[in-house]
Design an enzyme around this catalytic site. Structure first.
Site: not given
Ligand code: GRF
Length: 207
Positions: A12-14, A91, A94, A108, A110
């Protein structure tokens, strides 16, 4: 105010980048109203709890297939009155029911410059392994609307990141996150919530 749900499966860093951007007042006209995880143990749920954002689990193991899980998700999102769905390291692919329920309202992120290194099988470190194997000198990140085609929806924002000679998949992944993903995703979310994105075929116009 657009109510935002962030769908996660892992670290969940994003999600954290979105939470931090919201705390800095950089998500205009939007509010992270829910974090929905495909796993009950995802660290992303702890990040949500620390930020006082309600967390929910839609566990893939409770459903026969992706379609049944998607239907449950769609129902939950509608009950929560969500206007924007953000896939941030979610992951599972959908099924079209969610895309139909949220046309051009699912975003999304990517970790490559689409249309390179994307589609089925391109997730996590695999994306960066393949980019390094191919020998590209730049990679990056793409934020796009979700369509029925995996990683194939209209592109909102992209940012290039240099590949270094001594990169490993892990170092490239980290640099792309720091320099591109954590910057682009909050920007795209804010643009959506401000009503500044319009879609014409494959093209996203930003006002
Ligand atoms: C990120 O690299 C994002 O681009 C991909 O999955 C990863 C998720 O990382 N779709 P995080 O859980 O947000 O750290």
């Amino acid at each position: 105010m657009v109510r935002i749900a962030v769908l996660v499966s892992g670290g969940g860093t994003n999600l954290q980048a979105l939470i931090d951007a919201q705390a800095r007042g950089e998500i205009n006209n939007g509010q992270i109203a829910a974090v929905i995880s495909s796993s009950p143990t995802a660290y992303a749920l702890e990040r949500a709890a620390k930020a006082n954002i309600p967390g929910y689990v839609v566990n893939r193991r409770d459903y026969a297939d992706n379609r049944a899980m998607t239907a449950a998700l769609a129902q939950q999102l509608q009950e929560l009155d969500i206007g924007l769905v953000v896939l941030a390291g979610f992951m599972y692919v959908l099924t079209e029911e969610l895309v139909h329920a949220y046309p051009n309202a699912i975003i999304n992120i990517h970790p490559a410059l689409i249309p390179s290194f994307c589609g089925e099988g391109y997730y996590g470190l695999h994306v960066h392994e393949r980019a390094l194997e191919y020998g590209v000198k730049v990679s990056g990140a793409t934020v796009h609307f979700v369509s029925e085609e995996c990683d194939g929806g209209p592109i909102i924002l992209q940012k290039a990141v240099a590949v270094n000679e001594d990169d490993t998949p892990a170092t490239l992944q980290r640099r792309i996150m720091e320099q591109a993903e954590w910057v682009l995703l909050p920007q795209a979310v804010s643009l959506f919530c401000e009503g500044r994105l319009s879609v014409e075929g494959r093209i996203v116009h930003i006002r």
